[in-house]
Design a protein around this motif. Structure first.
Motif, PDB file in Angstrom:
ATOM      1  N   ILE A  11       0.830  -1.219   0.000  1.00  0.00           N
ATOM      2  CA  ILE A  11       0.000   0.000   0.000  1.00  0.00           C
ATOM      3  C   ILE A  11       0.861   1.263   0.000  1.00  0.00           C
ATOM      4  N   SER A  12       2.174   1.092   0.032  1.00  0.00           N
ATOM      5  CA  SER A  12       3.085   2.237   0.166  1.00  0.00           C
ATOM      6  C   SER A  12       3.765   2.568  -1.156  1.00  0.00           C
ATOM      7  N   GLY A  13       3.532   3.787  -1.633  1.00  0.00           N
ATOM      8  CA  GLY A  13       4.215   4.214  -2.859  1.00  0.00           C
ATOM      9  C   GLY A  13       5.724   4.199  -2.701  1.00  0.00           C
ATOM     10  N   ASN A  14       6.212   4.597  -1.543  1.00  0.00           N
ATOM     11  CA  ASN A  14       7.666   4.607  -1.334  1.00  0.00           C
ATOM     12  C   ASN A  14       8.248   3.206  -1.534  1.00  0.00           C
ATOM     13  N   CYS A  15       7.514   2.202  -1.090  1.00  0.00           N
ATOM     14  CA  CYS A  15       8.007   0.824  -1.222  1.00  0.00           C
ATOM     15  C   CYS A  15       7.866   0.326  -2.661  1.00  0.00           C
ATOM     16  N   ASP A  35       3.549  -4.740   7.572  1.00  0.00           N
ATOM     17  CA  ASP A  35       2.302  -3.978   7.733  1.00  0.00           C
ATOM     18  C   ASP A  35       2.502  -2.819   8.716  1.00  0.00           C
ATOM     19  N   ILE A  36       2.549  -1.603   8.167  1.00  0.00           N
ATOM     20  CA  ILE A  36       2.757  -0.448   9.061  1.00  0.00           C
ATOM     21  C   ILE A  36       1.518  -0.198   9.930  1.00  0.00           C
ATOM     22  N   LEU A  37       0.356  -0.580   9.431  1.00  0.00           N
ATOM     23  CA  LEU A  37      -0.873  -0.339  10.202  1.00  0.00           C
ATOM     24  C   LEU A  37      -0.935  -1.245  11.432  1.00  0.00           C
ATOM     25  N   THR A  41       6.757  -2.146  11.718  1.00  0.00           N
ATOM     26  CA  THR A  41       8.065  -1.472  11.619  1.00  0.00           C
ATOM     27  C   THR A  41       8.537  -0.990  12.988  1.00  0.00           C
ATOM     28  N   ARG A  42       7.764  -1.269  14.026  1.00  0.00           N
ATOM     29  CA  ARG A  42       8.124  -0.789  15.375  1.00  0.00           C
ATOM     30  C   ARG A  42       8.458  -1.949  16.312  1.00  0.00           C
ATOM     31  N   THR A  43       8.603  -3.135  15.761  1.00  0.00           N
ATOM     32  CA  THR A  43       8.987  -4.268  16.611  1.00  0.00           C
ATOM     33  C   THR A  43      10.485  -4.176  16.921  1.00  0.00           C
ATOM     34  N   GLY A  53      12.518   2.949  11.948  1.00  0.00           N
ATOM     35  CA  GLY A  53      11.213   2.287  12.021  1.00  0.00           C
ATOM     36  C   GLY A  53      10.322   2.563  10.833  1.00  0.00           C
ATOM     37  N   GLN A  54      10.914   2.677   9.657  1.00  0.00           N
ATOM     38  CA  GLN A  54      10.104   2.939   8.465  1.00  0.00           C
ATOM     39  C   GLN A  54      10.513   2.007   7.332  1.00  0.00           C
ATOM     40  N   ILE A  55       9.574   1.800   6.430  1.00  0.00           N
ATOM     41  CA  ILE A  55       9.863   1.071   5.202  1.00  0.00           C
ATOM     42  C   ILE A  55       9.766   2.053   4.035  1.00  0.00           C
ATOM     43  N   PRO A  56      10.460   1.771   2.920  1.00  0.00           N
ATOM     44  CA  PRO A  56      11.191   0.554   2.604  1.00  0.00           C
ATOM     45  C   PRO A  56      12.590   0.538   3.198  1.00  0.00           C
ATOM     46  N   ILE A  57      13.068  -0.694   3.431  1.00  0.00           N
ATOM     47  CA  ILE A  57      14.497  -0.889   3.646  1.00  0.00           C
ATOM     48  C   ILE A  57      14.929  -2.081   2.793  1.00  0.00           C
ATOM     49  N   GLU A  67      18.358   2.408   3.761  1.00  0.00           N
ATOM     50  CA  GLU A  67      17.055   3.027   3.974  1.00  0.00           C
ATOM     51  C   GLU A  67      16.817   4.114   2.931  1.00  0.00           C
ATOM     52  N   GLN A  68      15.609   4.648   2.942  1.00  0.00           N
ATOM     53  CA  GLN A  68      15.180   5.771   2.084  1.00  0.00           C
ATOM     54  C   GLN A  68      14.975   5.306   0.630  1.00  0.00           C
ATOM     55  N   SER A  69      13.720   5.394   0.213  1.00  0.00           N
ATOM     56  CA  SER A  69      13.349   4.862  -1.103  1.00  0.00           C
ATOM     57  C   SER A  69      14.230   5.373  -2.235  1.00  0.00           C
ATOM     58  N   CYS A  70      14.471   6.679  -2.289  1.00  0.00           N
ATOM     59  CA  CYS A  70      15.212   7.218  -3.446  1.00  0.00           C
ATOM     60  C   CYS A  70      16.681   6.804  -3.398  1.00  0.00           C
ATOM     61  N   GLU A 102      10.677  15.351  -5.066  1.00  0.00           N
ATOM     62  CA  GLU A 102       9.601  14.377  -4.791  1.00  0.00           C
ATOM     63  C   GLU A 102       9.437  14.175  -3.285  1.00  0.00           C
ATOM     64  N   GLN A 103      10.546  14.014  -2.597  1.00  0.00           N
ATOM     65  CA  GLN A 103      10.469  13.761  -1.150  1.00  0.00           C
ATOM     66  C   GLN A 103      10.088  15.017  -0.367  1.00  0.00           C
ATOM     67  N   ASN A 104      10.684  16.115  -0.764  1.00  0.00           N
ATOM     68  CA  ASN A 104      10.535  17.343   0.007  1.00  0.00           C
ATOM     69  C   ASN A 104       9.183  18.023  -0.188  1.00  0.00           C
ATOM     70  N   ALA A 166       4.685   7.007  -8.245  1.00  0.00           N
ATOM     71  CA  ALA A 166       4.184   6.157  -7.158  1.00  0.00           C
ATOM     72  C   ALA A 166       2.993   6.788  -6.435  1.00  0.00           C
ATOM     73  N   TYR A 167       3.161   8.014  -5.975  1.00  0.00           N
ATOM     74  CA  TYR A 167       2.038   8.653  -5.270  1.00  0.00           C
ATOM     75  C   TYR A 167       1.159   9.488  -6.188  1.00  0.00           C
ATOM     76  N   THR A 168       1.680   9.877  -7.366  1.00  0.00           N
ATOM     77  CA  THR A 168       0.817  10.652  -8.268  1.00  0.00           C
ATOM     78  C   THR A 168      -0.376   9.816  -8.700  1.00  0.00           C
TER      79      THR A 168
HETATM   80  N1  LIG Z   1      11.543   9.238   3.167  1.00  0.00           N
HETATM   81  C1  LIG Z   1      11.244   7.851   3.421  1.00  0.00           C
HETATM   82  C2  LIG Z   1       9.825   7.759   3.932  1.00  0.00           C
HETATM   83  C3  LIG Z   1       9.515   6.397   4.475  1.00  0.00           C
HETATM   84  C4  LIG Z   1       8.100   6.335   5.014  1.00  0.00           C
HETATM   85  O1  LIG Z   1       7.456   7.359   5.265  1.00  0.00           O
HETATM   86  N2  LIG Z   1       7.641   5.116   5.199  1.00  0.00           N
HETATM   87  C5  LIG Z   1       6.318   4.897   5.717  1.00  0.00           C
HETATM   88  C6  LIG Z   1       5.529   4.031   4.745  1.00  0.00           C
HETATM   89  S1  LIG Z   1       5.322   4.882   3.209  1.00  0.00           S
HETATM   90  C7  LIG Z   1       6.411   4.164   7.027  1.00  0.00           C
HETATM   91  O2  LIG Z   1       7.218   3.279   7.190  1.00  0.00           O
HETATM   92  N3  LIG Z   1       5.568   4.531   7.985  1.00  0.00           N
HETATM   93  C8  LIG Z   1       5.484   3.855   9.239  1.00  0.00           C
HETATM   94  C9  LIG Z   1       5.949   4.696  10.381  1.00  0.00           C
HETATM   95  O3  LIG Z   1       6.471   5.795  10.159  1.00  0.00           O
HETATM   96  O4  LIG Z   1       5.759   4.233  11.478  1.00  0.00           O
HETATM   97  C10 LIG Z   1      11.448   7.048   2.147  1.00  0.00           C
HETATM   98  O5  LIG Z   1      11.294   7.593   1.047  1.00  0.00           O
HETATM   99  O6  LIG Z   1      11.784   5.867   2.230  1.00  0.00           O
END
Ligand SMILES: N[C@@H](CCC(=O)N[C@@H](CS)C(=O)NCC(=O)O)C(=O)O
Length: 205
Positions: A11-15, A35-37, A41-43, A53-57, A67-70, A102-104, A166-168
């Motif tokens: 569900i994540s454009g970044n991923c 599943d971020i929901l 990512t917080r385990t 604690g974020q994806i993608p990695i 880390e960081q999609s770009c 895109e990120q900013n 991705a998000y557009t």
């Molecule tokens: N700037 C980061 C943003 C990563 C990001 O915001 N990931 C979200 C999913 S799209 C996430 O992991 N959110 C869960 C959280 O922050 O707890 C990238 O481009 O990779």
């Protein structure tokens, strides 16, 4: 390139940016749906890999984590020597400039508003109004660029196109009206064709 692990969510454009780049480049990977929901990512296990604690990695075969999609997209493209990155320093810097933008500006409005509406279930009145203004300004800037160009990565599909699409293509879920941006609509189809993915909403990721 040896097999990598991508921790991501469908569900994540970044991923998806990372997935599409790997697919396009023929890079082998194991996709670990995260599943971020549900707070996956917080385990402790995930935070040991990536304290942000974020994806993608991406986890490389030797255990190093990126880390960081770009940044991941750039790494993958450079590893296999693809023409998604120009060898001309100026063109390469222009391309990286789009990734920063895109990120900013783009992701930080369109993706955030989409998340708040679709996943956090907030009503329009409870969402920072500047997200709508900034998102539409992003789409307007893209519309103007596409008046004269077919892509953002030069004359052909490049990393900025993968990052921006991705998000557009999900912008409707954020309350943006894509029909108001016809050049953007045509570009989305061009990028989807180049990536070999179906239109948004018709895929089964
Ligand atoms: N700037 C980061 C943003 C990563 C990001 O915001 N990931 C979200 C999913 S799209 C996430 O992991 N959110 C869960 C959280 O922050 O707890 C990238 O481009 O990779």
């Amino acid at each position: 390139m040896s097999r990598i692990k991508i921790y991501g969510s469908a569900i994540s454009g970044n991923c998806l940016k990372v997935k599409w780049t790997a697919d396009l480049l023929g890079i082998a990977y194991d996709w670990i749906e995260t599943d971020i929901l549900k707070g996956e990512t917080r385990t402790d296990e995930f935070l040991a890999l990536s304290p942000a604690g974020q994806i993608p990695i991406v986890v490389l075969e030797d255990g190093r984590v990126l880390e960081q999609s770009c940044a991941i997209m750039l790494y993958l493209a450079e590893q296999v020597g693809s023409d998604l990155i120009s060898s001309d320093p100026f063109e390469k810097a222009k391309m990286i400039g789009w990734l920063f933008w895109e990120q900013n500006f783009h992701e930080s409005s369109i993706a955030v508003r989409r998340f708040r509406k679709r996943f956090a279930g907030l009503s329009d009145g409870d969402i920072d109004p500047t997200l709508l203004t900034r998102g539409n300004a992003s789409l307007q800037l893209m519309e103007a660029h596409l008046e004269k160009h077919s892509f953002f990565g030069g004359d052909q599909l490049g990393l900025p196109d993968i990052a921006l699409v991705a998000y557009t293509r999900m912008a409707g879920e954020g309350g943006y009206i894509l029909d108001d941006y016809p050049n953007v609509g045509r570009w989305i189809s061009r990028v989807e064709n180049a990536l070999g993915i179906p239109p948004y909403g018709e895929e089964n990721v």
